[in-house]
Scaffold this active site. Structure first.
Site, short mmCIF file in Angstrom:
data_model
loop_
_atom_site.label_atom_id
_atom_site.label_comp_id
_atom_site.label_asym_id
_atom_site.label_seq_id
_atom_site.Cartn_x
_atom_site.Cartn_y
_atom_site.Cartn_z
N LYS A 1 0.84 -1.20 0.00
CA LYS A 1 0.00 0.00 0.00
C LYS A 1 0.88 1.25 0.00
CE LYS A 1 -3.86 2.07 2.61
NZ LYS A 1 -4.79 1.89 3.75
N SER B 1 -9.75 2.27 3.02
CA SER B 1 -8.86 2.94 2.09
C SER B 1 -7.93 1.99 1.33
CB SER B 1 -8.00 3.95 2.85
OG SER B 1 -7.17 3.28 3.80
N SER C 1 -10.24 0.01 7.45
CA SER C 1 -9.73 0.08 6.08
C SER C 1 -8.98 -1.15 5.60
CB SER C 1 -8.84 1.32 5.92
OG SER C 1 -9.62 2.48 5.96
#
Length: 494
Positions: free
Chosen positions: A79, A160, A184
């Site tokens: 990420k 997210s 998330s």
């Protein structure tokens, strides 16, 4: 031989160790998968050379007769919230455009030390603020799933960590890192039919992870199976003296301790999680999950978490307040974007840089956070929210006197269409209604895929555990995983 990109982390690791294939073959297969999946917009940066270098090192070590590292032969997606030395890290925001850290986050350093390689940096909601991956400055990620009715609407992969969830679900990475502030990791895992665990706050170092809300942010793994999550979490975790919130305790052998036997465990069903207007399909899946837990040997008890209804409003005061403080560093002075209009002074540069660099959702949360921290409102809002947070944590402590784990739905709906909720921030925030309470209490929680809704879209079940009891959470996840037998996958979209 099974196509390498179809293999799980455990299968890649074991196949490499047995000599069934080389680490380079695995890296090349996943590099090709990433390159062929640009339609998903899951990756912001591709790093095929990093994956190949790690693979070549693993192959060389195996040829020399050295013991294989825990993740040798396993390439991963990272990420874009994790700083990676020499590789652009933007947190999906224009304000960090071109920023290449001179250091490595502790979590990614731990993964490289374990033998893994990096396929690239994954797209995400800007500064991890969002539930659909639509706030990224570089365009939204598209879920590889589609509704069974043939509708053409592209679906949100959750947020997210939407790039991570989409990439794992589409089989272009075997596993990925995520971060979870209010859900998330878990919500996008539920939306895309994969597993993801948020460990106890402090298990994974936050050093080198771009901060959103420091008292809530926690890294964790996202993968196709519970076993893969256990393998990844072992590699990611560990005490870090550079992080004052890091837990100074040994990392358990979670994979070795995996067991689907829940005999002697009491699983609580919190009555407050039966929210108004929850789809009947989600309630039915919850009841099925209860039956599966009972079949695994668990005793089912109803518990109460009376302050649950205040969790979401408390979270959306605390998290923006901490974001307001953390994001004050992005001012155009030291790194990243700098907007300097002709004749502008220092204050003008600050304003122009932040106006151009931050997206609408980030600005919204910064304004909320600055407001609740301002003179005259700090006690009325921020202090009150922290008191509510303490009450929520106390609710969990009281529940643990009656049970060992909690079982709930992960999200109040299946994946929704991109754009469906973007005009209504409150509707978007409600996606976190089941995940936020455990985040506020710093507890480990996991989502496992457990079924499909009427449109053929994944639904997840959430297990919440006591602090430091990742093993209990993983074991319950394994019990549900085995009974659900979830094998659905998105149609081949490429």
């Amino acid at each position: 031989m099974t196509e390498l990109t179809e293999l799980t982390v455990a299968e890649l690791r074991d196949g490499f160790r047995s000599g069934a294939f080389s680490a380079r073959e695995a890296a090349e297969a996943f590099n090709a998968a990433v390159a062929g999946a640009k339609i998903l917009n899951a990756f912001l940066i591709e790093t095929p050379d990093h994956a190949l270098a790690a693979a070549d090192a693993a192959d060389k070590a195996r040829a020399a007769g050295e013991e294989a590292k825990p993740l040798a032969g396993v390439p991963l997606g990272i990420k874009d919230l994790f700083c990676t030395e020499g590789v652009q890290t933007t947190a999906a925001s224009n304000i960090l455009g071109g920023f290449k850290p001179t250091y490595e986050s502790t979590v990614t350093a731990n993964l490289w030390r374990a033998g893994a390689g990096m396929l690239g940096k994954l797209n995400m909601d800007q500064f991890a603020m969002g539930s659909s991956n639509e706030t990224s400055a570089f365009g939204n990620v598209i879920s590889p799933w589609r509704r069974s009715d043939g509708g053409n609407a592209a679906l949100a992969p959750g947020g997210s960590s939407g790039g991570s969830s989409a990439a794992v679900a589409a089989r272009i990475v075997p596993a990925a890192t995520g971060t979870d502030t209010g859900g998330s990791i878990r919500q996008p895992a539920a939306f895309t039919g994969i597993s993801g665990i948020k460990p106890t706050y402090g298990r994974c170092s936050r050093w080198g992870v771009v901060a959103f809300a420091s008292s809530l942010d926690q890294a964790g793994p996202m993968a196709r199976t519970v076993r893969d999550c256990a393998i990844m979490l072992e590699a990611m975790s560990g005490f870090d003296p550079k992080d004052a919130t890091s837990l100074d305790m040994p990392v358990p052998a979670w994979e070795q301790g995996l067991s689907p036997d829940l005999k002697g465990k009491r699983i609580g069903i919190p009555k407050e999680y039966r929210v108004d207007n929850m789809p009947a399909e989600i309630d039915a899946l919850w009841q099925q999950g209860i039956a599966w837990a009972r079949d695994a040997g668990a005793e089912i008890v109803e518990v109460s978490l009376p302050h649950t209804k205040y969790a979401l409003p408390a979270y959306y005061i605390i998290a923006p307040a901490e974001a307001s403080s953390n994001l004050a560093r992005y001012d155009g002075v030291r790194y990243g974007l700098r907007e300097l209009p002709d004749g502008a002074g220092l204050q003008d540069m600050y304003a122009a840089t932040r106006a151009a660099g931050f997206g609408a959702e980030v600005k919204r949360r910064l304004m909320i956070g600055t407001y609740v921290l301002s003179a005259g409102f700090y006690d009325a809002y921020y202090n009150q929210a922290q008191k509510v947070r303490a009450l929520i944590a106390r609710d969990f402590d009281d529940a643990w006197e009656q049970c060992d784990l909690l079982l709930t739905p992960t999200a109040p709906s299946a994946a929704f269409a991109l754009g469906e909720k973007s005009a209504d921030p409150i509707a978007m925030y409600l996606n976190d209604v089941f995940t936020v309470p455990s985040s506020l209490a710093g507890l480990p929680a996991m989502s496992v895929p457990a079924g499909l809704d009427g449109q053929g879209l994944p639904l997840g079940l959430q297990i919440i555990g006591k602090a430091f009891d990742e093993q209990g959470v993983l074991n319950a996840g394994l019990a549900l995983e085995q009974r659900a037998g979830f094998t659905a996958r998105p149609d081949r979209w490429w």
